[in-house]
Design a protein around this motif. Structure first.
Motif, PDB file in Angstrom:
ATOM      1  N   MET A   1       0.944  -1.249  -0.035  1.00 15.35           N
ATOM      2  CA  MET A   1       0.120   0.043  -0.220  1.00 15.35           C
ATOM      3  C   MET A   1       0.832   1.319   0.041  1.00 15.35           C
ATOM      4  N   GLY A   2       2.110   1.117   0.530  1.00 10.43           N
ATOM      5  CA  GLY A   2       2.999   2.272   0.504  1.00 10.43           C
ATOM      6  C   GLY A   2       3.741   2.550  -0.857  1.00 10.43           C
ATOM      7  N   GLN A   3       3.210   1.893  -1.666  1.00 12.59           N
ATOM      8  CA  GLN A   3       4.131   1.969  -3.188  1.00 12.59           C
ATOM      9  C   GLN A   3       3.304   2.914  -4.041  1.00 12.59           C
ATOM     10  N   LEU A   4       3.750   3.887  -4.628  1.00 12.25           N
ATOM     11  CA  LEU A   4       2.934   4.726  -5.464  1.00 12.25           C
ATOM     12  C   LEU A   4       2.780   4.026  -6.829  1.00 12.25           C
ATOM     13  N   LEU A   5       1.574   4.312  -7.501  1.00 13.11           N
ATOM     14  CA  LEU A   5       1.312   3.807  -8.771  1.00 13.11           C
ATOM     15  C   LEU A   5       1.876   4.523  -9.807  1.00 13.11           C
ATOM     16  N   PRO A   6       2.359   4.195 -11.034  1.00  7.50           N
ATOM     17  CA  PRO A   6       2.801   4.971 -12.006  1.00  7.50           C
ATOM     18  C   PRO A   6       1.843   5.817 -12.420  1.00  7.50           C
ATOM     19  N   LEU A   7       2.108   6.844 -12.860  1.00  6.69           N
ATOM     20  CA  LEU A   7       1.002   7.910 -13.523  1.00  6.69           C
ATOM     21  C   LEU A   7      -0.027   7.501 -14.215  1.00  6.69           C
ATOM     22  N   GLY A   8       0.596   6.737 -15.260  1.00  7.88           N
ATOM     23  CA  GLY A   8      -0.559   6.307 -16.127  1.00  7.88           C
ATOM     24  C   GLY A   8      -1.509   5.440 -15.712  1.00  7.88           C
ATOM     25  N   SER A   9      -1.099   4.453 -14.742  1.00  2.82           N
ATOM     26  CA  SER A   9      -1.908   3.425 -14.030  1.00  2.82           C
ATOM     27  C   SER A   9      -2.940   4.071 -13.233  1.00  2.82           C
ATOM     28  N   PHE A  10      -2.473   5.265 -12.756  1.00  2.00           N
ATOM     29  CA  PHE A  10      -3.418   5.874 -11.389  1.00  2.00           C
ATOM     30  C   PHE A  10      -4.427   6.732 -12.456  1.00  2.00           C
ATOM     31  N   LEU A  11      -3.936   7.224 -13.761  1.00  2.89           N
ATOM     32  CA  LEU A  11      -4.899   7.967 -14.517  1.00  2.89           C
ATOM     33  C   LEU A  11      -5.866   6.894 -15.082  1.00  2.89           C
ATOM     34  N   LEU A  12      -5.440   5.832 -15.491  1.00  3.53           N
ATOM     35  CA  LEU A  12      -6.465   4.606 -15.873  1.00  3.53           C
ATOM     36  C   LEU A  12      -7.583   4.153 -14.790  1.00  3.53           C
ATOM     37  N   ILE A  13      -6.996   4.121 -13.755  1.00  2.00           N
ATOM     38  CA  ILE A  13      -7.886   3.799 -12.595  1.00  2.00           C
ATOM     39  C   ILE A  13      -8.929   4.933 -12.383  1.00  2.00           C
ATOM     40  N   GLY A  14      -8.638   6.013 -12.312  1.00  2.00           N
ATOM     41  CA  GLY A  14      -9.305   7.246 -12.266  1.00  2.00           C
ATOM     42  C   GLY A  14     -10.571   7.175 -13.404  1.00  2.00           C
ATOM     43  N   PHE A  15     -10.026   7.322 -14.614  1.00  3.42           N
ATOM     44  CA  PHE A  15     -10.901   7.243 -15.781  1.00  3.42           C
ATOM     45  C   PHE A  15     -11.870   6.062 -15.568  1.00  3.42           C
ATOM     46  N   GLY A  16     -11.517   4.722 -15.219  1.00  2.77           N
ATOM     47  CA  GLY A  16     -12.237   3.601 -15.077  1.00  2.77           C
ATOM     48  C   GLY A  16     -13.437   3.878 -13.938  1.00  2.77           C
ATOM     49  N   LEU A  17     -13.121   4.531 -12.922  1.00  2.00           N
ATOM     50  CA  LEU A  17     -13.863   4.912 -11.593  1.00  2.00           C
ATOM     51  C   LEU A  17     -14.994   5.736 -12.325  1.00  2.00           C
ATOM     52  N   ILE A  18     -14.678   6.752 -13.061  1.00  2.00           N
ATOM     53  CA  ILE A  18     -15.531   7.915 -13.815  1.00  2.00           C
ATOM     54  C   ILE A  18     -16.533   7.055 -14.753  1.00  2.00           C
ATOM     55  N   LEU A  19     -15.985   6.147 -15.444  1.00  5.46           N
ATOM     56  CA  LEU A  19     -17.031   5.458 -16.249  1.00  5.46           C
ATOM     57  C   LEU A  19     -17.954   4.390 -15.643  1.00  5.46           C
ATOM     58  N   LEU A  20     -17.540   3.932 -14.496  1.00  2.63           N
ATOM     59  CA  LEU A  20     -18.356   3.057 -13.709  1.00  2.63           C
ATOM     60  C   LEU A  20     -19.338   4.088 -12.811  1.00  2.63           C
ATOM     61  N   VAL A  21     -19.047   5.089 -12.197  1.00  2.00           N
ATOM     62  CA  VAL A  21     -20.057   5.945 -11.811  1.00  2.00           C
ATOM     63  C   VAL A  21     -21.073   6.582 -12.644  1.00  2.00           C
ATOM     64  N   GLU A  22     -20.536   6.792 -14.013  1.00  2.00           N
ATOM     65  CA  GLU A  22     -21.481   7.560 -14.893  1.00  2.00           C
ATOM     66  C   GLU A  22     -22.514   6.326 -15.186  1.00  2.00           C
ATOM     67  N   GLY A  23     -21.844   5.179 -15.735  1.00  2.19           N
ATOM     68  CA  GLY A  23     -22.587   4.178 -16.072  1.00  2.19           C
ATOM     69  C   GLY A  23     -23.561   3.627 -14.982  1.00  2.19           C
ATOM     70  N   LEU A  24     -23.394   3.643 -13.996  1.00  2.00           N
ATOM     71  CA  LEU A  24     -24.263   3.253 -12.875  1.00  2.00           C
ATOM     72  C   LEU A  24     -25.605   4.410 -12.959  1.00  2.00           C
TER      73      LEU A  24
END
Length: 71
Positions: free
Chosen positions: A1-24
């Protein structure tokens, strides 16, 4: 949990969460979303643009905050 995600992975997770919430939201409240979109067509462009900028800044700030505190 103390390891930082690479920026690309971080942005993809954020984008995925946006799509999930909007889709719901569309899946559970389609009639209300159609009403909201109809109301938005009558709003001035400046109002929509301002709301979009505020939402983008809030989302960016939240992502930066989460990355900084390694949540």
């Amino acid at each position: 949990m103390g390891q930082l995600l690479p920026l690309g992975s971080f942005l993809l997770i954020g984008f995925g969460l946006i799509l999930l919430v909007e889709g719901l939201i569309y899946a559970f409240f389609p009639i209300q979303m159609k009403r909201l979109i109809a109301q938005m067509t009558n709003m001035p462009e400046a109002t929509l643009r301002s709301g979009g900028v505020v939402a983008a800044m809030a989302g960016f700030g939240l992502l930066v905050l989460l990355k900084v505190i390694q949540f």
